[in-house]
Design a protein around this motif. Structure first.
Motif, PDB file in Angstrom:
ATOM      1  N   TRP A  96      -3.060  14.353   6.760  1.00 31.97           N
ATOM      2  CA  TRP A  96      -3.206  13.064   7.412  1.00 31.97           C
ATOM      3  C   TRP A  96      -4.185  12.134   6.674  1.00 31.97           C
ATOM      4  O   TRP A  96      -4.428  11.020   7.114  1.00 31.97           O
ATOM      5  CB  TRP A  96      -3.696  13.246   8.848  1.00 31.97           C
ATOM      6  N   ASN A  97      -4.728  12.574   5.561  1.00 33.69           N
ATOM      7  CA  ASN A  97      -5.743  11.778   4.848  1.00 33.69           C
ATOM      8  C   ASN A  97      -5.239  10.400   4.437  1.00 33.69           C
ATOM      9  O   ASN A  97      -5.952   9.404   4.556  1.00 33.69           O
ATOM     10  CB  ASN A  97      -6.263  12.531   3.624  1.00 33.69           C
ATOM     11  N   GLN A  98      -4.023  10.306   3.907  1.00 30.86           N
ATOM     12  CA  GLN A  98      -3.505   9.005   3.469  1.00 30.86           C
ATOM     13  C   GLN A  98      -3.314   8.068   4.665  1.00 30.86           C
ATOM     14  O   GLN A  98      -3.589   6.868   4.564  1.00 30.86           O
ATOM     15  CB  GLN A  98      -2.193   9.171   2.716  1.00 30.86           C
ATOM     16  N   LEU A  99      -2.883   8.586   5.772  1.00 25.08           N
ATOM     17  CA  LEU A  99      -2.722   7.761   6.970  1.00 25.08           C
ATOM     18  C   LEU A  99      -4.088   7.299   7.490  1.00 25.08           C
ATOM     19  O   LEU A  99      -4.238   6.146   7.895  1.00 25.08           O
ATOM     20  CB  LEU A  99      -1.976   8.544   8.053  1.00 25.08           C
ATOM     21  N   PHE A 142      -8.098   2.972   8.015  1.00 25.27           N
ATOM     22  CA  PHE A 142      -9.416   2.452   7.692  1.00 25.27           C
ATOM     23  C   PHE A 142      -9.315   1.087   6.987  1.00 25.27           C
ATOM     24  O   PHE A 142     -10.058   0.165   7.270  1.00 25.27           O
ATOM     25  CB  PHE A 142     -10.193   3.457   6.818  1.00 25.27           C
ATOM     26  N   GLN A 143      -8.330   0.981   6.074  1.00 23.32           N
ATOM     27  CA  GLN A 143      -8.128  -0.296   5.371  1.00 23.32           C
ATOM     28  C   GLN A 143      -7.718  -1.412   6.354  1.00 23.32           C
ATOM     29  O   GLN A 143      -8.202  -2.521   6.266  1.00 23.32           O
ATOM     30  CB  GLN A 143      -7.054  -0.162   4.288  1.00 23.32           C
ATOM     31  N   LEU A 144      -6.811  -1.077   7.256  1.00 21.74           N
ATOM     32  CA  LEU A 144      -6.352  -2.066   8.217  1.00 21.74           C
ATOM     33  C   LEU A 144      -7.482  -2.481   9.155  1.00 21.74           C
ATOM     34  O   LEU A 144      -7.623  -3.653   9.505  1.00 21.74           O
ATOM     35  CB  LEU A 144      -5.165  -1.540   9.024  1.00 21.74           C
TER      36      LEU A 144
END
Length: 179
Positions: A165-168, A173-175
């Motif tokens: 789930w790291n990429q999600l 976090f970016q959003l």
């Protein structure tokens, strides 16, 4: 106490029995700590071929191991029961007007009667909670170090991060940081 089919053909059998602790073997880590008190009536259903109806109530105290911390867990059971036993070689049944199927459970017996202790053992085992716990606030055993968390907090980290789930998480976090 044997509930005899021959005696039931003459009259219903009323029972009021106190079964001492240790007389019934529950086989599942459960031990009886008080006398099992039961009262009720056993009768032969009309227009049937050996169908026995046993209705009554029971109360007993017992203990076992807590499913969370493995410590002792005490509990009480107070249960009303309405059971129908059919000879194991009989597949037909009595009419619907005699048995309210929503209020009864059906079992089978062999031979010339039914042992009351066997019936009571079945009722108690079915009345047990799905999980035995010493208290609702029981914290259980730490899956990392094995410490009983009711005695002392071990501060072990029990949550493991799932790297899939790291990429999600990074996208979230970016959003969040853009707004």
């Amino acid at each position: 106490m044997l509930i005899s089919l021959q005696e039931l053909q003459l009259h219903a059998i009323r029972f009021c029995v106190d079964i001492p602790a240790g007389e019934i073997d529950f086989d599942s880590g459960i031990s009886q700590t008080s006398a099992l008190h039961t009262e009720g009536v056993a009768s032969l259903l009309n227009h049937s071929l050996g169908e026995i109806r046993i209705a009554g109530k029971l109360s007993v105290s017992a203990d076992g191991n807590c499913d969370r911390c493995l410590g002792p867990a005490a509990f009480s059971i107070a249960k009303e029961f309405d059971l129908v036993y059919v000879p194991s070689d009989q597949t037909g049944g009595a009419g619907a007007e005699e048995i309210d199927r929503a209020a009864t459970e059906v079992g089978y017996y062999e031979g010339a009667g039914l042992e009351l202790n066997d019936v009571l053992r079945e009722v108690v085992l079915l009345a047990l909670p799905m999980r035995l716990v010493c208290s609702e606030a029981c914290k259980g055993i730490c899956p990392v170090c094995g410490q009983d968390r009711n005695m002392r907090d071990c501060h072990c980290q029990t949550e493991t991060a799932d790297e899939r789930w790291n990429q999600l998480r990074a996208l979230r976090f970016q959003l969040d940081s853009q707004h």
